[in-house]
Design a protein around this motif. Structure first.
Motif, PDB file in Angstrom:
ATOM      1  N   ILE A  87      -7.917  -2.633  -9.499  1.00 52.72           N
ATOM      2  CA  ILE A  87      -8.560  -1.189 -10.166  1.00 52.72           C
ATOM      3  C   ILE A  87      -7.575  -0.613 -11.434  1.00 52.72           C
ATOM      4  N   SER A 107      -8.283   6.577  -6.159  1.00 54.75           N
ATOM      5  CA  SER A 107      -8.505   5.126  -5.823  1.00 54.75           C
ATOM      6  C   SER A 107      -7.684   4.618  -4.781  1.00 54.75           C
ATOM      7  N   VAL A 108      -6.286   5.168  -4.740  1.00 58.08           N
ATOM      8  CA  VAL A 108      -5.415   4.584  -3.826  1.00 58.08           C
ATOM      9  C   VAL A 108      -5.983   5.153  -2.220  1.00 58.08           C
ATOM     10  N   ILE A 156       0.736  -1.224  -0.050  1.00 52.09           N
ATOM     11  CA  ILE A 156       0.020  -0.143   0.154  1.00 52.09           C
ATOM     12  C   ILE A 156       0.971   1.440  -0.014  1.00 52.09           C
ATOM     13  N   ILE A 164     -10.214   2.202   3.370  1.00 54.16           N
ATOM     14  CA  ILE A 164     -10.799   1.240   3.731  1.00 54.16           C
ATOM     15  C   ILE A 164     -10.124   0.108   4.614  1.00 54.16           C
ATOM     16  N   THR A 165      -8.861   0.100   4.389  1.00 49.40           N
ATOM     17  CA  THR A 165      -7.872  -0.660   4.998  1.00 49.40           C
ATOM     18  C   THR A 165      -7.761  -0.323   6.517  1.00 49.40           C
ATOM     19  N   ALA A 207      -6.495  -5.574  -3.488  1.00 46.91           N
ATOM     20  CA  ALA A 207      -7.375  -4.484  -4.429  1.00 46.91           C
ATOM     21  C   ALA A 207      -6.777  -3.734  -5.481  1.00 46.91           C
ATOM     22  N   LEU A 208      -5.652  -3.276  -5.026  1.00 50.52           N
ATOM     23  CA  LEU A 208      -4.772  -2.212  -5.902  1.00 50.52           C
ATOM     24  C   LEU A 208      -4.520  -2.664  -7.068  1.00 50.52           C
ATOM     25  N   ILE A 258      -9.015   5.542  -1.272  1.00 49.26           N
ATOM     26  CA  ILE A 258     -10.058   4.822  -0.761  1.00 49.26           C
ATOM     27  C   ILE A 258      -9.769   3.521  -0.516  1.00 49.26           C
ATOM     28  N   ILE A 259      -8.860   2.662  -1.335  1.00 53.25           N
ATOM     29  CA  ILE A 259      -8.506   1.531  -0.547  1.00 53.25           C
ATOM     30  C   ILE A 259      -7.462   1.592   0.631  1.00 53.25           C
ATOM     31  N   PHE A 260      -6.857   2.645   0.624  1.00 52.89           N
ATOM     32  CA  PHE A 260      -5.975   2.808   2.118  1.00 52.89           C
ATOM     33  C   PHE A 260      -7.012   3.110   3.125  1.00 52.89           C
ATOM     34  N   GLY A 313      -5.998  -5.116   1.018  1.00 49.28           N
ATOM     35  CA  GLY A 313      -5.977  -3.858   0.609  1.00 49.28           C
ATOM     36  C   GLY A 313      -4.727  -3.752  -0.436  1.00 49.28           C
TER      37      GLY A 313
END
Length: 489
Positions: free
Chosen positions: A323, A280-281, A103, A287-288, A319-320, A283-285, A316
């Motif tokens: 996308i 996008s990064v 991440i 959520i994690t 998921a990257l 959001i994933i960050f 996390g």
């Protein structure tokens, strides 16, 4: 081949010393300790630990290669079985740490870390003291989830650009300029280290603490639990750092600080609006981090109990790779991006866990506990204080990962010996191993900022010693008074 490579010896003097001293200590420990005092299995684990520790300290061979030695020899002589030793290199905590690294790579690839730092500094203000505060806040926030080395390398260019801007516009001059330059660089180095104390994913000693607690004590330490305990410790030390740098050690005269520092706004303009990839990064960050902290509140107890922080971290990271990015034919992360992943750190971590597992299975922890029973003469508070002072002092000259790998297993035996919950002593050791401020070689952040050529060793040593003293006080008090409340000990 460059001339520099040709002149560089294959084995520096320090490595040669390690290659000779390591096996010598192994032989002395194994053959001089009588079998009536210590049986073969624990005696061999003790001896191989001395060899590995010597190799780590002297870097006789690369530290990651040294960390594979337990996998070869400990099962070979029957000191611990191969399943126990090998499993250490793929523990859930290693996956948690590795996922965090991935991440962090995404944050750097899409420049999100720089946007975060510039916005924080711009929000807080551009007077000298506020710049230092902005650097401390942005660096420490990044280091909650990114390794201290990566955080320092991210923030160093920002700090150097700020120094250059202030100097060119003569906003500060003379002694004030010197003080500002040194304070902002030390802020980067120290905040990167201190911020990492607060989470399990940013510092190897913290992650090692969680994994050894799980294996040796059957105690799961959740991400939010450690954050609740260590977060106030980090915050307290950061507050002291700010006042020490700006009000005591490196005071700056007001000068022409009514002038604005255009560097921040100019760089924000260059970054432009957040791209779809950055969003996008982010959001994933987000959520994690949310799952790390609030999983027990969001999911039923049975599901949350099976949702290890390592699995969340890997979620996390994976998921990257799904996308799509704005670059044609690419995704947010491609596998080639993982060439930046510090595999050596993960192997080093695994080696420490392998030793810890061998300590338990061979019976070495029991022997250590019996040997250390003399410490029962001291009160628990003094025992914690002594442990913090000793570990913090050792960490100034040795790798904090190596120190944590060696001391954390010993802390289990020590806790049993003196009738204390080992978790208390392990936490004290982990936090102390992560707190080193005096020397350029103590941590990667110290090395990074020292390479800028602005700081003298004396600057770092004088500032670091006060930070060390304050850290000893805060860590000791927090472990003794606050940790039993948070962990219900």
């Amino acid at each position: 081949m460059t001339e520099e490579t040709q002149d560089k010896p294959t084995y520096p003097t320090r490595a040669i010393v390690g290659i000779i001293l390591g096996p010598l200590l192994f032989l002395l420990a194994y053959f001089l300790i009588p079998s009536s005092q210590l049986e073969h299995a624990p005696r061999f684990v003790l001896a191989i630990t001395l060899l590995i520790a010597t190799f780590w300290v002297t870097e006789a061979i690369p530290m990651a290669a040294t960390s594979l030695i337990p996998l070869i020899f400990i099962p070979l002589v029957g000191a611990a079985d191969i399943d126990t030793v090998a499993a250490s290199y793929s523990s859930p905590t290693i996956f948690m740490y590795g996922g965090g690294f991935v991440i962090a790579i995404a944050l750097q690839k899409w420049n999100l870390h720089r946007r975060i730092a510039l916005n924080i500094i711009d929000l807080i203000g551009t007077q000298s003291q506020r710049i230092v505060l902005g650097i401390i806040i942005s660096t420490s926030l990044l280091s909650l989830f990114v390794s201290n080395a990566a955080t320092a390398l991210m923030m160093l260019p920002v700090a150097l650009a700020l120094i250059s801007e202030v100097k060119e516009k003569e906003i500060l001059t003379g002694k004030s300029m010197t003080h500002f330059s040194k304070s902002i660089l030390l802020a980067v180095a120290y905040a990167a280290t201190i911020g990492g104390l607060a989470t399990l994913v940013a510092a190897v000693p913290n992650a090692a603490f969680a994994e050894i607690a799980r294996r040796e004590l059957d105690r799961t330490v959740a991400f939010y639990e450690w954050l609740l305990f260590a977060g106030p410790i980090a915050l307290t030390i950061l507050v002291f750092l700010y006042f020490y740098l700006t009000k005591m050690k490196f005071k700056v005269d007001a000068g022409n600080q009514d002038q604005t520092i255009d560097f921040i706004k100019e760089d924000k303009k260059k970054l432009g609006k957040m791209s779809r990839d950055e969003i996008s990064v982010a959001i994933i960050f987000g959520i994690t981090v949310f799952l790390w902290v609030f999983k027990s509140l969001v999911f039923p107890e049975n599901i949350a109990a099976n949702m290890h922080d390592g699995a969340i971290s890997v979620f996390g990271a994976v998921a990257l790779f799904f996308i799509p990015s704005t670059k044609r034919g690419e995704r947010i992360l491609e596998w080639r991006d993982l060439k930046e992943l510090p595999w050596s750190v993960l192997i080093l971590f695994g080696g420490g866990l392998a030793l810890a597992a061998s300590f338990g299975q061979s019976g070495l922890n029991t022997w250590i506990g019996e040997t250390l029973q003399l410490l029962e003469l001291f009160t628990p508070f003094i025992i914690i204080l002594l442990l913090v002072v000793i570990v913090l002092a050792i960490t100034e000259i040795l790798s904090n990962t190596a120190v944590a790998n060696l001391v954390l297993p010993l802390s289990v035996g020590l806790g049993i010996a003196v009738g204390m919950d080992p978790l208390l002593l392990m936490a004290a050791a982990a936090l102390s191993a992560g707190s080193c401020y005096m020397l350029p070689v103590a941590t990667p952040p110290n090395t990074a900022v020292f390479s800028a050529g602005v700081l003298d060793i004396s600057d770092m040593a004088k500032a670091g010693v006060w930070l060390n003293i304050f850290s000893v006080i805060v860590i000791t008090l927090a472990v003794y008074f606050w940790m039993p409340i948070v962990f219900g000990l």
